[in-house]
Design a protein around this motif. Structure first.
Motif, PDB file in Angstrom:
ATOM      1  N   LYS A  26       0.875  -1.149   0.084  1.00 54.92           N
ATOM      2  CA  LYS A  26       0.078  -0.071  -0.035  1.00 54.92           C
ATOM      3  C   LYS A  26       0.785   1.284  -0.141  1.00 54.92           C
ATOM      4  CE  LYS A  26      -3.651   2.427   2.488  1.00 54.92           C
ATOM      5  NZ  LYS A  26      -4.485   2.564   1.268  1.00 54.92           N
ATOM      6  N   TYR A  27       0.611   2.297  -0.883  1.00 53.58           N
ATOM      7  CA  TYR A  27       1.265   3.400  -0.949  1.00 53.58           C
ATOM      8  C   TYR A  27       0.802   4.438   0.293  1.00 53.58           C
ATOM      9  CZ  TYR A  27       3.248   7.661  -3.025  1.00 53.58           C
ATOM     10  OH  TYR A  27       4.112   8.887  -3.345  1.00 53.58           O
ATOM     11  N   PRO A  28       1.845   4.969   0.952  1.00 48.64           N
ATOM     12  CA  PRO A  28       1.501   5.756   2.278  1.00 48.64           C
ATOM     13  C   PRO A  28       0.515   6.787   1.718  1.00 48.64           C
ATOM     14  CG  PRO A  28       3.838   5.369   2.008  1.00 48.64           C
ATOM     15  CD  PRO A  28       3.172   4.909   0.756  1.00 48.64           C
ATOM     16  N   GLY A  29      -0.751   6.902   2.432  1.00 48.89           N
ATOM     17  CA  GLY A  29      -1.672   7.782   2.280  1.00 48.89           C
ATOM     18  C   GLY A  29      -2.606   7.706   0.987  1.00 48.89           C
ATOM     19  N   ALA A  30      -2.284   6.726   0.213  1.00 56.48           N
ATOM     20  CA  ALA A  30      -3.404   6.307  -0.978  1.00 56.48           C
ATOM     21  C   ALA A  30      -4.639   5.781  -0.547  1.00 56.48           C
ATOM     22  CB  ALA A  30      -2.575   5.250  -1.910  1.00 56.48           C
ATOM     23  N   ARG A  31      -5.706   6.236  -1.175  1.00 52.27           N
ATOM     24  CA  ARG A  31      -7.223   5.820  -1.242  1.00 52.27           C
ATOM     25  C   ARG A  31      -7.269   4.298  -1.199  1.00 52.27           C
ATOM     26  NH1 ARG A  31     -11.624   9.282  -2.167  1.00 52.27           N
ATOM     27  NH2 ARG A  31      -9.927  10.338  -3.364  1.00 52.27           N
ATOM     28  N   ASP A  32      -6.539   3.768  -2.158  1.00 54.82           N
ATOM     29  CA  ASP A  32      -6.676   2.279  -2.534  1.00 54.82           C
ATOM     30  C   ASP A  32      -5.589   1.442  -2.212  1.00 54.82           C
ATOM     31  OD1 ASP A  32      -9.396   1.969  -3.755  1.00 54.82           O
ATOM     32  OD2 ASP A  32      -8.555   3.682  -4.979  1.00 54.82           O
ATOM     33  N   ASP A  33      -5.633   0.218  -1.803  1.00 52.04           N
ATOM     34  CA  ASP A  33      -4.552  -0.711  -1.722  1.00 52.04           C
ATOM     35  C   ASP A  33      -4.138  -1.513  -2.968  1.00 52.04           C
ATOM     36  OD1 ASP A  33      -2.490  -2.071  -0.565  1.00 52.04           O
ATOM     37  OD2 ASP A  33      -3.962  -3.309   0.943  1.00 52.04           O
ATOM     38  N   GLY A  34      -2.960  -1.550  -3.333  1.00 53.76           N
ATOM     39  CA  GLY A  34      -2.738  -2.307  -4.586  1.00 53.76           C
ATOM     40  C   GLY A  34      -1.372  -1.582  -4.927  1.00 53.76           C
ATOM     41  N   ILE A  35      -0.982  -2.634  -6.044  1.00 57.65           N
ATOM     42  CA  ILE A  35       0.185  -2.012  -6.571  1.00 57.65           C
ATOM     43  C   ILE A  35       0.108  -0.905  -7.210  1.00 57.65           C
ATOM     44  CG2 ILE A  35       1.115  -4.563  -6.829  1.00 57.65           C
ATOM     45  CD1 ILE A  35       0.331  -4.384  -9.884  1.00 57.65           C
ATOM     46  N   TRP A  36       1.522  -0.026  -7.328  1.00 62.06           N
ATOM     47  CA  TRP A  36       1.472   1.256  -7.789  1.00 62.06           C
ATOM     48  C   TRP A  36       2.522   1.835  -8.377  1.00 62.06           C
ATOM     49  CZ3 TRP A  36       5.411   3.641  -5.370  1.00 62.06           C
ATOM     50  CH2 TRP A  36       5.878   3.085  -4.200  1.00 62.06           C
ATOM     51  N   PHE A  37       2.394   2.967  -9.327  1.00 65.49           N
ATOM     52  CA  PHE A  37       3.497   3.722  -9.813  1.00 65.49           C
ATOM     53  C   PHE A  37       3.521   5.072  -9.244  1.00 65.49           C
ATOM     54  CE2 PHE A  37       3.787   0.718 -13.339  1.00 65.49           C
ATOM     55  CZ  PHE A  37       4.995   0.522 -13.318  1.00 65.49           C
ATOM     56  N   GLU A  38       4.481   5.655  -9.098  1.00 66.67           N
ATOM     57  CA  GLU A  38       4.355   7.101  -8.389  1.00 66.67           C
ATOM     58  C   GLU A  38       4.867   7.928  -9.628  1.00 66.67           C
ATOM     59  OE1 GLU A  38       6.355   8.256  -4.348  1.00 66.67           O
ATOM     60  OE2 GLU A  38       7.753   8.766  -6.253  1.00 66.67           O
ATOM     61  N   PHE A  39       4.095   9.180  -9.789  1.00 66.72           N
ATOM     62  CA  PHE A  39       4.269  10.098 -10.795  1.00 66.72           C
ATOM     63  C   PHE A  39       4.635  11.426 -10.135  1.00 66.72           C
ATOM     64  CE2 PHE A  39       2.043   6.642 -12.773  1.00 66.72           C
ATOM     65  CZ  PHE A  39       3.103   6.476 -14.228  1.00 66.72           C
ATOM     66  N   ARG A  40       5.301  12.410 -10.924  1.00 64.41           N
ATOM     67  CA  ARG A  40       5.361  13.795 -10.471  1.00 64.41           C
ATOM     68  C   ARG A  40       4.054  14.423 -10.752  1.00 64.41           C
ATOM     69  NH1 ARG A  40      10.244  15.110  -8.920  1.00 64.41           N
ATOM     70  NH2 ARG A  40      12.147  13.695  -9.461  1.00 64.41           N
ATOM     71  N   ASN A  41       3.674  15.371  -9.822  1.00 65.21           N
ATOM     72  CA  ASN A  41       2.279  16.023  -9.989  1.00 65.21           C
ATOM     73  C   ASN A  41       2.820  17.079 -11.171  1.00 65.21           C
ATOM     74  OD1 ASN A  41       0.163  18.076 -10.120  1.00 65.21           O
ATOM     75  ND2 ASN A  41       0.223  18.187  -7.656  1.00 65.21           N
ATOM     76  N   PRO A  42       2.099  17.195 -12.043  1.00 68.81           N
ATOM     77  CA  PRO A  42       2.300  18.138 -13.489  1.00 68.81           C
ATOM     78  C   PRO A  42       2.326  19.759 -12.804  1.00 68.81           C
ATOM     79  CG  PRO A  42       0.786  16.743 -14.128  1.00 68.81           C
ATOM     80  CD  PRO A  42       1.127  16.388 -12.660  1.00 68.81           C
ATOM     81  N   ALA A  43       1.412  19.963 -11.694  1.00 67.39           N
ATOM     82  CA  ALA A  43       1.422  21.237 -11.361  1.00 67.39           C
ATOM     83  C   ALA A  43       2.304  21.558 -10.203  1.00 67.39           C
ATOM     84  CB  ALA A  43       0.008  21.631 -10.686  1.00 67.39           C
ATOM     85  N   ASP A  44       2.922  20.506  -9.736  1.00 67.69           N
ATOM     86  CA  ASP A  44       4.043  20.625  -8.618  1.00 67.69           C
ATOM     87  C   ASP A  44       5.071  19.651  -8.731  1.00 67.69           C
ATOM     88  OD1 ASP A  44       5.653  21.226  -6.500  1.00 67.69           O
ATOM     89  OD2 ASP A  44       3.968  21.051  -4.855  1.00 67.69           O
ATOM     90  N   PRO A  45       6.154  19.763  -9.319  1.00 62.11           N
ATOM     91  CA  PRO A  45       7.104  18.622  -9.631  1.00 62.11           C
ATOM     92  C   PRO A  45       7.428  17.867  -8.187  1.00 62.11           C
ATOM     93  CG  PRO A  45       7.631  20.179 -11.256  1.00 62.11           C
ATOM     94  CD  PRO A  45       6.500  20.849 -10.336  1.00 62.11           C
ATOM     95  N   GLY A  46       7.640  18.861  -7.128  1.00 65.35           N
ATOM     96  CA  GLY A  46       8.021  18.171  -5.887  1.00 65.35           C
ATOM     97  C   GLY A  46       7.010  17.409  -5.434  1.00 65.35           C
ATOM     98  N   GLU A  47       5.856  17.147  -5.753  1.00 63.65           N
ATOM     99  CA  GLU A  47       4.820  16.446  -5.293  1.00 63.65           C
ATOM    100  C   GLU A  47       4.763  15.246  -5.909  1.00 63.65           C
ATOM    101  OE1 GLU A  47       0.300  16.558  -3.413  1.00 63.65           O
ATOM    102  OE2 GLU A  47       0.940  18.226  -5.106  1.00 63.65           O
TER     103      GLU A  47
END
Length: 204
Positions: A79-100
């Motif tokens: 589970k990704y920390p703070g994610a709504r759903d549990d499951g396998i995941w990829f992490e992407f940069r926020n287009p509006a805030d690359p630091g997020e």
């Protein structure tokens, strides 16, 4: 899409074909041999049929967003920390805030087994992980997108799969804006996002 149309026709033909062969050309002693194949062909017919709505969604997404080829995209099996759903995941940069960072979770697990075997995990072999690097991505991680593995020597995508935030297709979930403006939300709607009316007020 062509492969799935051909596959769907094949399963439609195979089911009555096996049934006919079993009834006409074999004795009762062979019924138990044919029954598993008949049941499996019937199962595959319904599984194959569920692919078509997602194929159309892929088409809408790819008409709206261009492909990006991304190196070293973080992924995980837990589970990704703070994610709504549990499951396998990829992490992407926020287009509006690359630091997020924004996770896209495999909410629908159909056709995800191939990806599961190649995501970051303690038992993932390096050569398997290399099969999804670099990652092809078309979409906006705040809403929805299509991921793909590199094919044809890295020059074309293969193994396409739709990922999305749950509120995009579930009206019961409140959306997050993640800094999306009005143009971002309208673009996501054109790509097939359904329920964005309950999203927080986008930033101007």
């Amino acid at each position: 899409m062509t492969t799935n149309v051909v596959g769907q026709v094949a399963w439609i033909v195979l089911y009555p074909g096996l049934f006919y062969v079993m009834v006409v050309f074999t004795s009762q002693a062979y019924v138990l041999v044919f029954v598993p194949f008949i049941l499996y062909s019937l199962y595959r017919f319904f599984v194959q049929f569920t692919y078509f709505p997602w194929a159309l969604r892929m088409r809408r997404i790819l008409r709206e967003y261009p492909w990006q080829v991304l190196d070293a995209v973080p992924s995980g099996l837990g589970k990704y920390p703070g994610a709504r759903d549990d499951g396998i995941w990829f992490e992407f940069r926020n287009p509006a805030d690359p630091g997020e960072k924004i996770p896209l979770v495999f909410i629908k697990h159909q056709r995800s087994y191939w990806w599961l075997k190649r995501m970051d995990g303690p038992r993932t072999k390096p050569e398997r992980r290399a099969q999804i690097e670099p990652l092809w991505f078309a979409g906006d991680p705040r809403f929805l997108g299509v991921i793909a593995a590199p094919g044809r020597g890295g020059k074309a995508p293969k193994r396409l799969h739709v990922l999305y935030q749950r509120p995009v297709f579930d009206s019961r979930c409140a959306s997050e804006s993640w800094g999306a403006d009005t143009a971002d939300i309208e673009r996501a709607r054109r790509a097939g996002a359904r329920y964005l009316d309950n999203a927080p007020q986008p930033h101007a």
